[in-house]
Design an enzyme around this catalytic site. Sequence first.
Site, PDB file in Angstrom:
ATOM      1  N   HIS A 131       7.805  14.830   9.829  1.00 48.21           N
ATOM      2  CA  HIS A 131       7.264  15.200   8.519  1.00 48.21           C
ATOM      3  C   HIS A 131       6.364  16.438   8.584  1.00 48.21           C
ATOM      4  O   HIS A 131       6.113  17.074   7.562  1.00 48.21           O
ATOM      5  CB  HIS A 131       6.531  14.015   7.866  1.00 48.21           C
ATOM      6  N   ASP A 161      10.350   9.477  12.736  1.00 44.77           N
ATOM      7  CA  ASP A 161       9.398  10.544  12.425  1.00 44.77           C
ATOM      8  C   ASP A 161       9.008  11.376  13.647  1.00 44.77           C
ATOM      9  O   ASP A 161       7.833  11.677  13.871  1.00 44.77           O
ATOM     10  CB  ASP A 161       8.140   9.966  11.773  1.00 44.77           C
ATOM     11  N   SER A 232      -1.488  14.214  12.498  1.00 42.04           N
ATOM     12  CA  SER A 232      -0.062  13.947  12.666  1.00 42.04           C
ATOM     13  C   SER A 232       0.473  14.727  13.858  1.00 42.04           C
ATOM     14  O   SER A 232       0.313  15.946  13.943  1.00 42.04           O
ATOM     15  CB  SER A 232       0.706  14.368  11.408  1.00 42.04           C
TER      16      SER A 232
END
Length: 271
Positions: A131, A161, A232
């Site tokens: 993402h 992911d 992230s």
Amino acid sequence: MDRDREEQEKADIIDEDLYEEFDDEELYELVEEERRKALERTKVKVDDKPKRPFPKWVFWVIALALTFNVFALIPQTFSIPAIDFLITSAKLSTNEDIRSYKQAVVVVETVDSKGTGFAINQEGTILTNHHVVEGDDHVTVAFPDDGLFEAEVVETDPAIDLAVLKVEAEDLPSLKLADTPIFKEDAPITFIGNPLRFNGIANQGSIVGHTRLSDWEREVVMIKAPVYRGNSGSPVFNEEGEVMGVIFATLDHETEGKVGLFIPITYYHEM
């Protein structure tokens, strides 16, 4: 140990952008504006009485007052853990191993986002979240000491992911991946990332257990740790200094409260 599995009565509330209930840019603007106002007020007071001596004790009182005024704003905008992570990072960064790990952790930048990644070999292979780079074929990555590179997105797996990037370089710093990590409840972990507007922030926490998200087929690992937007793609280290997972989100868990989530590194091995 698994904590919720299928007995969860309500849907998980997941935040894949690691969004917190505050705006860090707004915080900086508020602090800077308050600092400017305070400095202007001080300057006016000094200019109004140019012929009078300026005792040193008055200077220190003003300095302390300015410092207090600036930092007094922070608890109103940041949660306390958001302040503590800077202090924790400074302490962790005195460790030689942590300083070494930081050299392999990169800033991943696209046109409209920023995240974290880390090199897994000296030839420029970088692991991050899908993402973070979704929709881009090329992104910019920045190593702390080795500088900027254009990276090609060579492989992605939205189901877990993860994304693999490649830069053209040699002899880059890299991290060691755990082969068969053990995710023991309450085990300490360390992670390094680029939260908010900061880069290369080290932090720590502990493993809570596994959870299965409502829209995922595979389990992920929950941690009690200060995870923020920008984390992230952060590598999660075990006590041996091996990467055991990749942070990708936070979760408002029904029983555990706010937790961070990471993808076990074994999922990458299976890509």
